[in-house]
Design a protein around this motif. Structure first.
Motif, mmCIF file in Angstrom:
data_model
loop_
_atom_site.group_PDB
_atom_site.id
_atom_site.type_symbol
_atom_site.label_atom_id
_atom_site.label_comp_id
_atom_site.label_asym_id
_atom_site.label_seq_id
_atom_site.Cartn_x
_atom_site.Cartn_y
_atom_site.Cartn_z
ATOM 1 N N ALA A 39 0.824 -1.210 0.000
ATOM 2 C CA ALA A 39 0.000 0.000 0.000
ATOM 3 C C ALA A 39 0.859 1.261 0.000
ATOM 4 O O ALA A 39 0.414 2.313 -0.453
ATOM 5 C CB ALA A 39 -0.938 -0.008 1.202
ATOM 6 N N ARG A 40 2.102 1.159 0.482
ATOM 7 C CA ARG A 40 2.972 2.329 0.533
ATOM 8 C C ARG A 40 3.852 2.474 -0.695
ATOM 9 O O ARG A 40 4.547 3.465 -0.837
ATOM 10 C CB ARG A 40 3.886 2.305 1.743
ATOM 11 N N LEU A 41 3.854 1.478 -1.566
ATOM 12 C CA LEU A 41 4.766 1.470 -2.708
ATOM 13 C C LEU A 41 4.067 1.867 -4.003
ATOM 14 O O LEU A 41 2.886 1.585 -4.175
ATOM 15 C CB LEU A 41 5.355 0.064 -2.900
ATOM 16 N N ARG A 42 4.809 2.473 -4.888
ATOM 17 C CA ARG A 42 4.372 2.674 -6.272
ATOM 18 C C ARG A 42 5.119 1.617 -7.086
ATOM 19 O O ARG A 42 6.183 1.867 -7.632
ATOM 20 C CB ARG A 42 4.721 4.076 -6.760
ATOM 21 N N ARG A 43 4.567 0.400 -7.076
ATOM 22 C CA ARG A 43 5.236 -0.754 -7.670
ATOM 23 C C ARG A 43 5.348 -0.588 -9.185
ATOM 24 O O ARG A 43 4.482 -0.010 -9.826
ATOM 25 C CB ARG A 43 4.471 -2.018 -7.325
ATOM 26 N N LEU A 44 6.421 -1.134 -9.741
ATOM 27 C CA LEU A 44 6.697 -0.996 -11.165
ATOM 28 C C LEU A 44 6.623 -2.335 -11.869
ATOM 29 O O LEU A 44 7.094 -3.347 -11.345
ATOM 30 C CB LEU A 44 8.098 -0.408 -11.364
ATOM 31 N N GLY A 45 6.057 -2.323 -13.075
ATOM 32 C CA GLY A 45 6.128 -3.487 -13.941
ATOM 33 C C GLY A 45 7.520 -3.560 -14.551
ATOM 34 O O GLY A 45 8.334 -2.640 -14.400
ATOM 35 N N PRO A 46 7.818 -4.644 -15.258
ATOM 36 C CA PRO A 46 9.155 -4.817 -15.803
ATOM 37 C C PRO A 46 9.623 -3.679 -16.718
ATOM 38 O O PRO A 46 10.744 -3.185 -16.579
ATOM 39 C CB PRO A 46 9.068 -6.136 -16.574
ATOM 40 N N VAL A 47 8.796 -3.255 -17.646
ATOM 41 C CA VAL A 47 9.200 -2.180 -18.562
ATOM 42 C C VAL A 47 9.381 -0.877 -17.793
ATOM 43 O O VAL A 47 10.351 -0.138 -18.027
ATOM 44 C CB VAL A 47 8.184 -2.039 -19.719
ATOM 45 N N ALA A 68 11.341 -3.441 0.083
ATOM 46 C CA ALA A 68 11.211 -2.043 -0.331
ATOM 47 C C ALA A 68 10.530 -1.215 0.762
ATOM 48 O O ALA A 68 10.931 -0.075 1.028
ATOM 49 C CB ALA A 68 10.432 -1.940 -1.640
ATOM 50 N N ALA A 69 9.519 -1.770 1.416
ATOM 51 C CA ALA A 69 8.862 -1.066 2.519
ATOM 52 C C ALA A 69 9.845 -0.837 3.663
ATOM 53 O O ALA A 69 9.845 0.227 4.295
ATOM 54 C CB ALA A 69 7.641 -1.838 2.999
ATOM 55 N N SER A 70 10.703 -1.807 3.920
ATOM 56 C CA SER A 70 11.724 -1.653 4.958
ATOM 57 C C SER A 70 12.693 -0.528 4.600
ATOM 58 O O SER A 70 13.086 0.273 5.460
ATOM 59 C CB SER A 70 12.473 -2.975 5.140
ATOM 60 N N LEU A 71 13.064 -0.440 3.331
ATOM 61 C CA LEU A 71 13.941 0.654 2.892
ATOM 62 C C LEU A 71 13.255 2.005 3.061
ATOM 63 O O LEU A 71 13.887 2.991 3.447
ATOM 64 C CB LEU A 71 14.371 0.449 1.438
ATOM 65 N N GLN A 72 11.964 2.047 2.789
ATOM 66 C CA GLN A 72 11.233 3.297 3.005
ATOM 67 C C GLN A 72 11.260 3.686 4.479
ATOM 68 O O GLN A 72 11.382 4.870 4.797
ATOM 69 C CB GLN A 72 9.794 3.184 2.503
ATOM 70 N N GLU A 73 11.165 2.713 5.369
ATOM 71 C CA GLU A 73 11.237 3.006 6.803
ATOM 72 C C GLU A 73 12.588 3.589 7.191
ATOM 73 O O GLU A 73 12.682 4.345 8.160
ATOM 74 C CB GLU A 73 10.921 1.761 7.625
ATOM 75 N N LEU A 74 13.626 3.258 6.433
ATOM 76 C CA LEU A 74 14.953 3.839 6.661
ATOM 77 C C LEU A 74 15.053 5.258 6.127
ATOM 78 O O LEU A 74 16.051 5.929 6.348
ATOM 79 C CB LEU A 74 16.035 3.004 5.964
ATOM 80 N N GLY A 75 14.035 5.690 5.384
ATOM 81 C CA GLY A 75 14.048 7.026 4.815
ATOM 82 C C GLY A 75 14.291 7.063 3.323
ATOM 83 O O GLY A 75 14.295 8.136 2.723
ATOM 84 N N LEU A 76 14.484 5.906 2.709
ATOM 85 C CA LEU A 76 14.655 5.854 1.254
ATOM 86 C C LEU A 76 13.274 5.908 0.607
ATOM 87 O O LEU A 76 12.713 4.897 0.192
ATOM 88 C CB LEU A 76 15.417 4.584 0.859
ATOM 89 N N HIS A 77 12.734 7.107 0.539
ATOM 90 C CA HIS A 77 11.333 7.316 0.168
ATOM 91 C C HIS A 77 11.014 6.937 -1.269
ATOM 92 O O HIS A 77 9.853 6.758 -1.622
ATOM 93 C CB HIS A 77 10.926 8.768 0.451
ATOM 94 N N ARG A 78 12.017 6.770 -2.123
ATOM 95 C CA ARG A 78 11.787 6.396 -3.524
ATOM 96 C C ARG A 78 11.966 4.895 -3.767
ATOM 97 O O ARG A 78 11.943 4.445 -4.904
ATOM 98 C CB ARG A 78 12.717 7.200 -4.426
ATOM 99 N N ALA A 79 12.108 4.122 -2.710
ATOM 100 C CA ALA A 79 12.256 2.671 -2.854
ATOM 101 C C ALA A 79 10.926 2.044 -3.273
ATOM 102 O O ALA A 79 9.861 2.441 -2.805
ATOM 103 C CB ALA A 79 12.731 2.053 -1.544
ATOM 104 N N THR A 80 11.013 1.086 -4.165
ATOM 105 C CA THR A 80 9.848 0.329 -4.610
ATOM 106 C C THR A 80 10.321 -1.049 -5.053
ATOM 107 O O THR A 80 11.466 -1.403 -4.849
ATOM 108 C CB THR A 80 9.081 1.065 -5.733
ATOM 109 N N ASP A 81 9.413 -1.802 -5.678
ATOM 110 C CA ASP A 81 9.810 -3.120 -6.146
ATOM 111 C C ASP A 81 9.204 -3.434 -7.495
ATOM 112 O O ASP A 81 8.378 -2.695 -8.021
ATOM 113 C CB ASP A 81 9.482 -4.193 -5.109
ATOM 114 N N LEU A 82 9.654 -4.560 -8.047
ATOM 115 C CA LEU A 82 9.239 -5.020 -9.359
ATOM 116 C C LEU A 82 8.090 -6.014 -9.221
ATOM 117 O O LEU A 82 8.260 -7.080 -8.609
ATOM 118 C CB LEU A 82 10.436 -5.686 -10.061
ATOM 119 N N VAL A 83 6.942 -5.668 -9.767
ATOM 120 C CA VAL A 83 5.787 -6.564 -9.763
ATOM 121 C C VAL A 83 6.154 -7.838 -10.528
ATOM 122 O O VAL A 83 6.616 -7.773 -11.662
ATOM 123 C CB VAL A 83 4.560 -5.892 -10.426
#
Length: 118
Positions: free
Chosen positions: A7-15, A89-104
């Protein structure tokens, strides 16, 4: 837990992930060595296994990688199928890396999209 992380991530597709990398995002493969050997890798991805991720990407850590310059670094986390990467990626956001996300869909989706693998 997974739903809350996503819910906190703007997840990305492969492309989208490949495009983010072309704009300077770090693509970080967190799969263990045995899994990368069995499935394949992504050329130029940084390999940081899951149990090392936070302290290697935290810009305030003495053990950080050279690319972990500040909290504004864009990071796209990749696992095998896109589950562990969401939590990471959510754990990285908790560290303050606000642009962290993951690959769907993880590495499997990357390969299925015909993107480069090794």
């Amino acid at each position: 837990m997974l739903a809350a992380a996503r819910a906190r991530l703007r997840r990305l597709g492969p492309v989208q992930a490949a495009e983010a990398v072309s704009r300077g995002a770090l693509l970080v493969d967190i799969r263990p060595e045995w899994q990368r050997r069995a499935e394949g890798g992504i050329p130029d991805a940084l390999v940081i296994e899951r149990n090392h991720l936070e302290w290697r990407l935290d810009p305030t850590s003495d053990a950080r990688i050279e690319e972990a310059t500040d909290h504004d670094v864009a990071v796209v986390v990749v696992c095998s199928e896109g589950y562990t990467s969401s939590l990471a990626a959510a754990s990285l956001q908790e560290l303050g890396l606000h642009r962290a996300t993951d690959l769907v869909g993880g590495f499997h989706a990357w390969r299925a999209a015909g993107l480069p693998t090794s």
